[in-house]
Motif scaffolding. Structure first.
Motif, PDB file in Angstrom:
ATOM      1  N   VAL A 151     106.176  -8.346  -4.077  1.00 18.65           N
ATOM      2  CA  VAL A 151     107.119  -9.208  -3.365  1.00 18.65           C
ATOM      3  C   VAL A 151     106.498 -10.594  -3.185  1.00 18.65           C
ATOM      4  O   VAL A 151     105.432 -10.723  -2.588  1.00 18.65           O
ATOM      5  CB  VAL A 151     107.498  -8.631  -1.984  1.00 18.65           C
ATOM      6  CG1 VAL A 151     108.494  -9.558  -1.283  1.00 18.65           C
ATOM      7  CG2 VAL A 151     108.083  -7.235  -2.123  1.00 18.65           C
ATOM      8  N   TYR A 155     110.810  -6.964   3.864  1.00 14.79           N
ATOM      9  CA  TYR A 155     109.771  -6.944   2.833  1.00 14.79           C
ATOM     10  C   TYR A 155     109.731  -5.570   2.173  1.00 14.79           C
ATOM     11  O   TYR A 155     109.634  -5.449   0.943  1.00 14.79           O
ATOM     12  CB  TYR A 155     108.401  -7.267   3.443  1.00 14.79           C
ATOM     13  CG  TYR A 155     108.059  -8.733   3.479  1.00 14.79           C
ATOM     14  CD1 TYR A 155     107.460  -9.365   2.392  1.00 14.79           C
ATOM     15  CD2 TYR A 155     108.317  -9.502   4.606  1.00 14.79           C
ATOM     16  CE1 TYR A 155     107.131 -10.709   2.425  1.00 14.79           C
ATOM     17  CE2 TYR A 155     107.996 -10.852   4.660  1.00 14.79           C
ATOM     18  CZ  TYR A 155     107.404 -11.448   3.550  1.00 14.79           C
ATOM     19  OH  TYR A 155     107.087 -12.783   3.583  1.00 14.79           O
ATOM     20  N   THR A 170     106.837 -14.558  -1.665  1.00 14.89           N
ATOM     21  CA  THR A 170     107.434 -15.250  -0.519  1.00 14.89           C
ATOM     22  C   THR A 170     107.490 -16.743  -0.799  1.00 14.89           C
ATOM     23  O   THR A 170     106.477 -17.354  -1.135  1.00 14.89           O
ATOM     24  CB  THR A 170     106.604 -15.011   0.757  1.00 14.89           C
ATOM     25  OG1 THR A 170     106.487 -13.606   1.003  1.00 14.89           O
ATOM     26  CG2 THR A 170     107.261 -15.670   1.963  1.00 14.89           C
ATOM     27  N   LEU A 213     112.348 -13.740   0.042  1.00 13.39           N
ATOM     28  CA  LEU A 213     111.556 -12.624  -0.466  1.00 13.39           C
ATOM     29  C   LEU A 213     112.151 -12.208  -1.802  1.00 13.39           C
ATOM     30  O   LEU A 213     113.369 -12.001  -1.902  1.00 13.39           O
ATOM     31  CB  LEU A 213     111.615 -11.429   0.493  1.00 13.39           C
ATOM     32  CG  LEU A 213     111.506 -11.713   1.997  1.00 13.39           C
ATOM     33  CD1 LEU A 213     111.527 -10.412   2.777  1.00 13.39           C
ATOM     34  CD2 LEU A 213     110.274 -12.525   2.310  1.00 13.39           C
ATOM     35  N   ALA A 242     103.244 -11.814   4.236  1.00 10.11           N
ATOM     36  CA  ALA A 242     103.486 -12.573   3.011  1.00 10.11           C
ATOM     37  C   ALA A 242     102.400 -12.312   1.971  1.00 10.11           C
ATOM     38  O   ALA A 242     102.696 -12.167   0.779  1.00 10.11           O
ATOM     39  CB  ALA A 242     103.587 -14.058   3.328  1.00 10.11           C
TER      40      ALA A 242
END
Length: 409
Positions: A261, A224, A263, A272, A253
């Motif tokens: 980012v 991530y 998910t 991702l 997430a």
């Protein structure tokens, strides 16, 4: 082992990584398997901690050295206390002997356990003489490490009358407690968690079943971070993950949406992707339910030029190292401005990132892995980089798969 890190040649990432099973789930299931041998486990973590846990559970008498594995220390303390006929000295590394365990020992003693301190009062090593624990009620402070609580929950089904645990005060790390209870539920053990009371019913045996360990969300945190620091449009696929996870760190997430980012869940995997959303100058997060991802988040913020105020970190000073002090020291090597309290870390926003620093890891796997994504922005070194084997032995190989240049110096 000292490594030099630098960014992938192609800043637009597109990779797939298979991550080992969760260390947290694995160690819980290994203990349950020791109590109920007809359980089988797939996708076991290949971490040092899981290996130490397996070896410890296999010893009937003598000395069990769990090295740096805090989870194994807490879980095996309760396990051996309930094993009639076994006498064990449970010890670990120099740092492990500095990590308190008195609260768990006192809780077990109140249930009838025979545990002695071999060296300093309140700290490992412990001499444990296994016996049948006849009492079934115990009280603990609610703000302690969830591993103490999970340790008691895991052995509770093997006690004659089960166990009632009263948690006094505000509970922290609730997701880890719920993970433990969720695994009990999956193997057919009845347990309840209402208000501040946990009750676990006794169980002599469970139905034969194969438990598949979900991949580690804590390990996912580093990817991530990489995606957050990468070019817009970059993406990494990680396997194997569930949308409805038992792991508290799955909160990644939602947290990483604030770092651009997104998910996407697909067939036991997650994608991702770095989107083009505008980022805030600073973020405030209460990580009391997911303290293990604090280091990763702090480094992500620094790499993005963002500030952060992270709270709920009161358990970090008694981890593998004092993680708050270590983060302050290492971030400042790059030019960051950081302040800490006993339970918080504050990073000031800063668009300047120094290069050439050598990050010390303090026998702490998460120090090495949390800083590694910063190589997207600057070149630096990691001292004692082999420490990652504690939870993620393939980490540096996977960094190379993403395209990072990783060289021994």
């Amino acid at each position: 082992m000292k490594l030099a890190l630098s960014a992938p040649a192609n800043s637009l990432l597109d990779n797939e990584i298979q991550i080992t099973g969760s260390k947290s789930e694995t160690n819980r299931l290994l203990l349950l398997q020791a109590l109920f041998p007809n359980l089988k486990i797939d996708n076991v973590s290949n971490s040092d901690d899981a290996e130490v846990m397996q070896k410890g559970l296999a010893i009937a008498n003598g000395t069990v050295d769990i090295h740096h594995a805090g989870t194994a220390m807490r879980f095996l303390t309760s396990y051996f206390a309930t094993q009639e006929g076994k006498t064990i000295v449970l010890t670990g590394s120099k740092r492990m002997k500095e990590r308190p365990i008195k609260i768990l020992v006192e809780a077990l003693r109140s249930l009838g356990a025979a545990i002695e301190y071999v060296e300093e009062e309140g700290y490992p090593p412990l001499k444990i003489t296994g016996k049948k624990l006849k009492h079934n009620k115990v009280s603990l402070p609610a703000n302690i490490s969830s591993q103490y609580i999970s340790s008691l929950i895991l052995v509770a089904p093997s006690l004659p009358d089960g166990l009632e645990i009263e948690l006094v005060g505000k509970i922290t790390s609730v997701p880890y407690i719920k993970m433990t209870l969720g695994l009990l539920d999956e193997i057919g053990i009845v347990a309840t968690f209402k208000d501040n009371t946990i009750e676990v019913m006794p169980k002599d045996e469970v139905t034969s079943k194969t438990m598949t360990v979900e991949s580690d969300w804590s390990a996912a945190s580093y990817f991530y971070s990489i995606v957050a620091l990468a070019e817009i449009g970059s993406k990494i696929k990680l396997s194997s993950y569930k949308e409805h996870s038992l792991q508290g760190d799955s909160v990644l997430a939602s947290i990483y949406q604030q770092f651009g980012v997104s998910t996407t869940y697909s067939e036991n995997s997650i994608w991702l992707e770095k989107n083009g959303e505008q980022l805030a100058d600073s973020v405030e997060l209460d990580l009391s339910n997911a303290p293990d991802i604090a280091q990763t988040i702090a480094v992500t913020c620094y790499g993005l030029g963002m500030g952060c105020h992270l709270t709920g970190l009161h358990t970090l000073p008694i981890k593998e190292t004092d993680r708050l002090a270590a983060m302050k020291t290492e971030l400042e090597k790059f030019g960051a401005t950081v302040s800490i309290t006993e339970e918080s870390l504050t990073l000031e926003s800063n668009n300047l990132i120094g290069s050439g620093a050598a990050v010390d890891t303090y026998n702490d796997h998460r120090m090495a892995m949390a800083f590694a994504p910063l190589a997207m922005k600057t070149n630096f070194f990691v001292n004692d980089a082999g420490v990652v084997s504690k939870s993620y032995p393939d980490f540096w190989k996977d960094m190379e798969l993403v395209g990072f240049k990783v060289a021994t110096v």
